[in-house]
Scaffold this motif. Structure first.
Motif, PDB file in Angstrom:
ATOM      1  N   TYR A 141      -0.065  -3.118   7.519  1.00  0.00           N
ATOM      2  CA  TYR A 141      -0.789  -3.872   8.149  1.00  0.00           C
ATOM      3  C   TYR A 141      -2.248  -3.810   8.229  1.00  0.00           C
ATOM      4  O   TYR A 141      -2.539  -2.620   7.999  1.00  0.00           O
ATOM      5  CB  TYR A 141      -0.422  -4.037   9.766  1.00  0.00           C
ATOM      6  N   SER A 142      -2.966  -4.801   8.148  1.00  0.00           N
ATOM      7  CA  SER A 142      -4.590  -4.725   8.050  1.00  0.00           C
ATOM      8  C   SER A 142      -5.169  -5.695   8.890  1.00  0.00           C
ATOM      9  O   SER A 142      -4.655  -6.865   9.128  1.00  0.00           O
ATOM     10  CB  SER A 142      -4.966  -4.694   6.358  1.00  0.00           C
ATOM     11  N   LEU A 185      -3.458  -5.933  11.980  1.00  0.00           N
ATOM     12  CA  LEU A 185      -3.281  -4.273  12.808  1.00  0.00           C
ATOM     13  C   LEU A 185      -3.857  -4.516  14.238  1.00  0.00           C
ATOM     14  O   LEU A 185      -3.525  -3.704  15.073  1.00  0.00           O
ATOM     15  CB  LEU A 185      -4.004  -3.635  11.717  1.00  0.00           C
ATOM     16  N   LYS A 214     -12.281  -7.396   9.637  1.00  0.00           N
ATOM     17  CA  LYS A 214     -11.944  -7.165   8.213  1.00  0.00           C
ATOM     18  C   LYS A 214     -11.168  -8.050   7.762  1.00  0.00           C
ATOM     19  O   LYS A 214     -10.393  -8.856   8.603  1.00  0.00           O
ATOM     20  CB  LYS A 214     -11.042  -5.848   8.303  1.00  0.00           C
ATOM     21  N   TRP A 254       0.991  -1.324   0.038  1.00  0.00           N
ATOM     22  CA  TRP A 254      -0.057   0.035  -0.059  1.00  0.00           C
ATOM     23  C   TRP A 254       0.836   0.998  -0.095  1.00  0.00           C
ATOM     24  O   TRP A 254       0.685   2.105  -0.736  1.00  0.00           O
ATOM     25  CB  TRP A 254      -1.063   0.000   1.222  1.00  0.00           C
ATOM     26  N   LEU A 270     -11.598  -3.916  13.375  1.00  0.00           N
ATOM     27  CA  LEU A 270     -10.517  -4.463  12.548  1.00  0.00           C
ATOM     28  C   LEU A 270     -10.407  -6.132  12.643  1.00  0.00           C
ATOM     29  O   LEU A 270     -10.126  -6.616  11.715  1.00  0.00           O
ATOM     30  CB  LEU A 270      -9.289  -4.038  13.410  1.00  0.00           C
TER      31      LEU A 270
END
Lengths: 224, 673, 315
Positions: free
Chosen positions: C218-219, C223, C55, B569, C52
């Motif tokens: 990070y996700s 995250l 997701k 990203w 989060l």
């Protein structure tokens, strides 16, 4: 919790005040802003006052109370106010440039602390006063203020350094000999005040001559 | 007559020498497949012999060799035994790795390779001989053998001028050190009469001034080998120049020979130390450590970074040795034993993690032919073995629990903390600064290691074609795995190791930690008492694992496991290239900025209008300009003066000889009563 | 070492983990109030974590397994650290295995992994964040260690348990060296938790961010774990500060009402100090990045001075 006894507490408080004085000396050494420097100076005066009052109580020396009050009036109220007005008038509320970078200064400062404690160690052994621990600290804060005068480039911080140096001397005097005779103290206080006025006049003169308070300009004042 | 450990050690040394000589006659390919594994086997045997000898008393042997009237004395006591164990343990991993590593060389440069086997084996054997030598003469022979064989190993790639230069500098410093050692042994023996056997020296004590001189000479001699400031300048040049297994041997093992020498002279031969010796060592060691780690943090050459880190670690070791001396001199033997245990432990640890990292760097170098970190990157995807094993190495070097580097730093910090009151009041005040330096060095080592690993193994490749890079073979995996296993085991079972060190500390300072360190069972290390400090890496490791495992299970249990891959990203910036990552220079930039006045920094910053901008910055060792260049200039000036005599006419030269002869004759007759 | 102790240690870990986001929320509320903003609800951090966790995780193409391991490791280390610090009772069974030096090591292990994970993807921001984080840490870590040293030499122990009980045994005493150590600790706390003079936790401004730059890639649940671990870190530093400088209320006994009192005192201290942190952050300004070493250098030297002062004054 053990039985409450105020005397050792006052003794600990004295060490604490001395250490705080040293802490502020270090803070002044690492401070870049003149305004904060003045505030720190006022705080240092306040702590000195408390420390003198504390030792007065501890040693039952009434004349120390007088010098505490004197310190409070001159160093916590009058001098900071004067300095405040001075920098407003001179319009010098800028960051202070230092000659050496601050961590290095602090490192040298630590060296000075060790040095002055070693210096004070044999004297402290002879001293019979209960305040002997603080002698090393007082000496260290004198040396630190001295160093602040050396490392600053502008005139105002140098003067603050000078005044802080006097604080350290005062602490040394109280810790080594329970304070100087009253006459001497009054004289010193008056000297500092008069000195402050003279410094103020000098500042205006320097600025008028060089358009700046940077002491580097004074280097021109030598015989060619 | 039954076999003693010393006999076994002697046989192994002979075996190493024999294998080396065999390497000259056997064809290179066989030599690699056959001789290196045999050397490895002998190393393992050496470790066993060392461990065996650690349990028992000293043994001696006199060989009917050497000069007439001066036979070689051999002696194996616990101190030698400890270092022999270190030599064997680290040497076996490195030799196993070398079996695979030199494959290419054995195939393309057979002649060079045959010579390399000989030198490699001689290098190992001479280090072993240093450790068992029991007279000054034999010691110096072994010491010089070690220096010479490693010099020739450093200059294996002598076609490259830079390597020749590095080798020359190394040789020069090695000999300066050797001269100091010769003088040192001379002083030790002075007036004792008889021979130079250590047994004689041991019973001969020196008085104030002369013992201090001896100490200083030993410090210079062994310090030059250990990379002590300001005698360190050869180390970051010579260690990277050698082939990687040799670098690993030099950094991991040879530097420890200097430590051994110092321990031998200071604790065994010289007698009661003066207090300022220890203070000097603590100061110099701390400075060396700080200096080394700062330079390590700004290097952009992988092997040079590791070499500077060796300077740092030797600094730590020597500062610990200084502490030991201080406490020993003050009669505080328990704390002295603690500091000594920390020193020995760190020596062992350093052999393992630095060896491991040099081997890892060697694999990277071999696979990519690139030492410059600015061109590496992303290797974790194509070299998972090297990356995984090196990760253990950097975590150990950075002193993180539960790996081995942490244990020795912990012990050393404890030694600082448990410091008794010394008779010199100012030392009491200055010593906490040593602990502060130690803490700072540890944290900076973490910085350097994150840089090393992050730039070389992580991220995207900077200009390399990753497809062409291959991972290491079986032998290399075994070698690196051995070293990594050492790092893990030494980290997890400290009390067992400390128990083994106990005989050494008993022999040197008359106290051991074993009784108190393992009082609460083998799980715990408690140097003095449980209420003062305790540490249990195995429990720590277990609870970390449990904690991480529970986290993982918890997350898995309650939430879905969906994930997908997408382009990075990076704040939504679409045009990313590998060149936008931090380079090695970029990562070290903060250190350069903060300590700018400390480095001899020269920078070229391109103008903003330059269409082909080129940024260049170079960090130079300020001590080089401060200490070495004046020396060089002085020598040059002296040579010029002497050069006046050189006129090229033979009759003049004969005249010089003639007058010298006359003067000498006059002197001789004049002094005769 | 009884089962009760183990249960209490486990309970403390769970308490820490559950409480950490609340502390974040509390500090956030105070910051909002002080800045004349409308405050988010107290449980906002929980909501964010919940969101989060649900997701999907997106992982960069260039990422290695290290990136995926790190969040778990980070969270595990932080949770473990939280359980090691005496928050309520001092007699924790694991306290003997990990003393303060090992505690610093544990925190630094987590940090090294986070920095490595930031460099893993190979983006400009990731490596920038890692570099800055290491820059902050290489001065903050020794400063923290020196603070511990000061307290350790006061109590002749590096074990947190004996540090706290050592204070308790001697009753009320003013230690000048602790004043220095306390200031240094506060400075380290601000720096290590990415608080205002060093880093701003609420910014994504590229020029100043440190922590946020590291976790940009990070996700999803990764995250969430990192954010949670970060909140835990703040709680860890708070409770460390309480244990070292405000140890009153901590109990060595296992009696129910004493534990309850200690727990209430602990929560009270958190409430007050959390608000204090917000005040401190509001009245100070974010520093330029290259002033940060100066700031941390000052903290380090103050800590060194503290330990010097301890030896000099000869307590």
């Amino acid at each position: 919790m053990s039985h409450w006894n105020p005397a050792p507490f006052a003794q600990q408080l004295l060490d604490l005040f001395a250490s705080l004085l040293l802490l502020i000396a270090f803070a002044m050494l690492s401070q870049r802003r003149i305004l904060t420097l003045i505030h720190l100076f006022a705080w240092q005066g306040l702590i000195l006052t408390l420390s003198i009052a504390d030792s007065a109580w501890l040693t039952h020396q009434p004349h120390l109370y007088y010098s505490a009050v004197l310190t409070l009036i001159i160093k916590v109220l009058i001098l900071p106010l004067l300095l405040h007005r001075l920098i407003r008038r001179l319009d010098v509320v800028w960051d202070v440039e230092t000659l050496i970078n601050i961590p290095t200064t602090m490192l040298v400062g630590i060296g000075l602390v060790v040095f002055s404690f070693n210096l004070a160690l044999p004297i402290a052994h002879f001293s019979s006063t209960i305040l002997r621990n603080t002698l090393g600290i007082a000496l260290a804060s004198v040396l630190l203020s001295f160093m602040m005068m050396i490392t600053r480039r502008k005139a105002v911080p140098q003067v603050i350094g000078f005044l802080a140096l006097e604080n350290g001397l005062f602490l040394a005097a109280t810790s080594a000999t329970y304070g100087m005779p009253m006459v001497v103290e009054l004289g010193v206080a008056l000297d500092v005040l008069v000195g402050m006025f003279i410094f103020g006049i000098f500042f205006f003169q320097i600025r008028e001559t060089f358009d700046s308070l940077d002491i580097r300009h004074m280097e021109k004042l030598k015989e060619e | 007559m039954s076999l003693r450990p010393l006999d076994l050690v002697g046989l192994i040394l002979i075996g190493w020498g024999g294998l080396g000589l065999l390497g000259l006659v056997v064809p290179a390919r066989w030599g690699r497949c056959l001789l290196f594994p045999l050397i490895t086997g002998l190393s393992v045997l050496m470790a066993g012999a060392g461990l065996w000898a650690l349990q028992g008393g000293a043994q001696t042997l006199v060989l009917p060799m050497g000069l007439p009237g001066m036979p070689f004395h051999l002696r194996l006591d616990v101190l030698s035994a400890f270092f022999l164990t270190l030599l064997g343990l680290a040497g076996s991993g490195i030799s196993a790795y070398a079996t695979g590593y030199f494959r290419h060389m054995a195939e393309t440069r057979a002649g060079d390779f045959q010579r390399l086997i000989l030198l490699y084996a001689l290098f190992l054997a001479s280090m072993g001989m240093v450790l068992v030598a029991d007279d000054a003469y034999f010691f110096m022979v072994a010491w010089e053998g070690m220096a010479l064989s490693s010099y020739f190993l450093v200059t294996t790639d002598h076609e490259i001028p830079a390597i020749r230069e590095a080798g020359f500098l190394y040789l020069l410093m090695a000999h300066l050190g050797a001269i100091a050692l010769l003088l040192c042994f001379g002083l030790l023996q002075s007036g004792a009469g008889g021979d130079y056997a250590f047994a004689t020296l041991r019973h001969h004590s020196l008085t104030g001034f002369w013992s201090s001189m001896t100490f200083l000479l030993a410090l210079i001699g062994f310090g030059a080998k250990a990379g002590l400031l300001p005698l360190h300048s050869w180390l970051p040049e010579a260690h990277p120049a050698a082939p990687s297994p040799v670098s690993a041997l030099m950094s991991g093992i040879m530097l420890k020979m200097a430590l051994y020498g110092l321990l031998r002279v200071l604790f065994d031969l010289l007698g009661q130390p003066l207090w300022w010796w220890g203070a000097l060592l603590v100061g110099l060691g701390s400075l060396t450590a700080l200096f080394g780690v700062l330079f390590a943090a700004v290097q952009s050459d992988i092997k040079r970074l590791l070499a500077w880190s060796s300077v740092e670690n030797m600094g730590l070791i020597l500062s610990g040795l200084g502490l030991t001396l201080l406490f020993h001199g003050a009669g505080q033997e328990t704390v002295a034993a603690l500091a000594l245990a920390a020193v020995l432990y760190h020596a062992l640890n350093h052999a393992f993690f630095k060896g491991l990292l040099f081997l890892g760097a060697g694999s990277v170098l071999h696979a990519t032919t690139e030492r410059n970190m600015a061109k590496l990157g992303g290797l974790i995807r194509v070299m998972p073995w090297v990356a995984g094993l090196s990760l253990i190495g950097i975590l150990s070097l950075a002193g993180l629990p539960p790996f081995n580097g942490f244990v020795s730093e912990w012990l050393l910090l404890q030694a600082y903390l448990l410091r008794p009151d010394l008779p010199q009041p100012w030392l009491n005040m200055v010593l906490p600064l040593g602990a502060a330096v130690l803490a700072l060095v540890g944290a900076l080592a973490g910085f350097a290691m994150v840089k090393f690993y992050g730039i070389v193994f992580l991220g995207q490749a900077r200009g390399l074609v990753l497809g062409e890079v291959h991972d290491i073979g079986l032998w290399e995996r075994f070698g690196m795995g051995w070293m990594a296993l050492g790092c893990v085991l030494l980290g997890l079972f400290p009390s067992s190791v400390i128990l083994q060190l106990d005989t050494v500390t008993h022999a040197l300072v008359g106290q051991g930690l074993g009784a108190s360190a393992a009082r609460h069972g083998w799980l715990w290390v408690t140097p003095v008492a449980a209420s003062r400090a305790s540490y249990s890496p195995l429990i720590l490791f277990a609870v970390i694992m449990v904690s991480v495992g529970l986290t993982f299970l918890g997350v898995r249990r309650f939430f879905h496991g969906r994930w997908r891959r997408a382009p990075a990203w990076d704040c939504g910036y679409p045009f990313q290239t590998a060149r936008m990552q931090d380079s090695a220079d970029g990562f070290g930039q903060p250190i350069k900025q903060i300590f700018e006045s400390f480095f001899g920094l020269s920078r070229e910053i391109p103008s903003p209008f330059d269409p082909h901008p080129h940024y260049h910055s170079e960090v130079r060792d300020p001590l080089w300009a401060l200490c070495y260049l004046p020396l060089v200039r002085g020598v040059a000036r002296l040579v010029k003066v002497v050069g006046v005599l050189q006129q090229g006419r033979i009759s003049n030269y004969l005249l010089f000889s003639f007058t010298t002869l006359l003067a000498l004759l006059a002197l001789v007759t004049g002094t005769r009563p | 070492m009884t089962l009760v102790n183990w249960l209490l240690q486990g309970g403390q870990e769970i308490l820490g983990i559950l409480l950490a986001p609340l502390l974040m929320g509390w500090v956030g509320i105070w910051r909002a109030w002080l800045q004349n903003r409308q405050a988010p609800p107290l449980i906002q951090p929980y909501r964010q974590l919940f969101k989060l966790f649900h997701k999907e995780v997106v992982i960069a193409e260039t990422a290695s397994p290290l990136l995926r391991v790190t969040p778990y490791l980070l969270f595990g280390c932080m949770g473990l650290t939280a359980s090691l610090i005496p928050m309520v009772i001092t007699d924790l069974p694991l306290a003997g295995a990990v003393d303060v030096i090992a505690l610093v090591g544990l925190l630094s292990l987590a940090r090294v992994f986070l920095a490595l994970a930031a460099m893993d993807v190979g983006t400009a921001f990731g490596s920038l964040g890692a570099r800055r984080e290491m820059l902050v840490s290489f001065l903050a870590e020794p400063a923290l260690l020196m603070v511990f040293f000061t307290v350790a030499s006061l109590n002749a122990s590096t074990s947190l348990r004996f540090m706290v009980t050592g204070f308790a045994a001697r009753g009320f005493y003013l230690y000048p060296s602790l004043a220095f150590a306390g200031v240094a600790f506060l400075m380290v706390l601000l720096a290590e938790n990415g608080r205002i003079p060093v880093d701003n936790p609420e910014t994504h401004l590229e020029l100043t961010m440190i922590h946020e730059a590291m976790i940009l890639e990070y996700s999803g649940r990764h995250l969430a774990l990192i954010e949670w671990a970060n909140a835990l870190k703040l709680l860890i530093y708070f409770s460390l500060g309480f244990a070292l400088f405000l140890p009153f209320g901590l109990t060595d006994s296992l009696q129910g009402w004493e534990i309850l009192r200690a727990l209430i005192l602990f929560l009270l201290k958190l409430t007050v100090m959390g608000a204090g942190l917000a005040v401190l952050e509001t009245i100070s300004a974010k520093q330029r990045l290259f002033r940060v070493p100066e700031y941390l250098g000052t903290a380090f030297l103050l800590a060194v001075l503290a330990i010097l002062l301890h030896y000099l004054l000869g307590s």
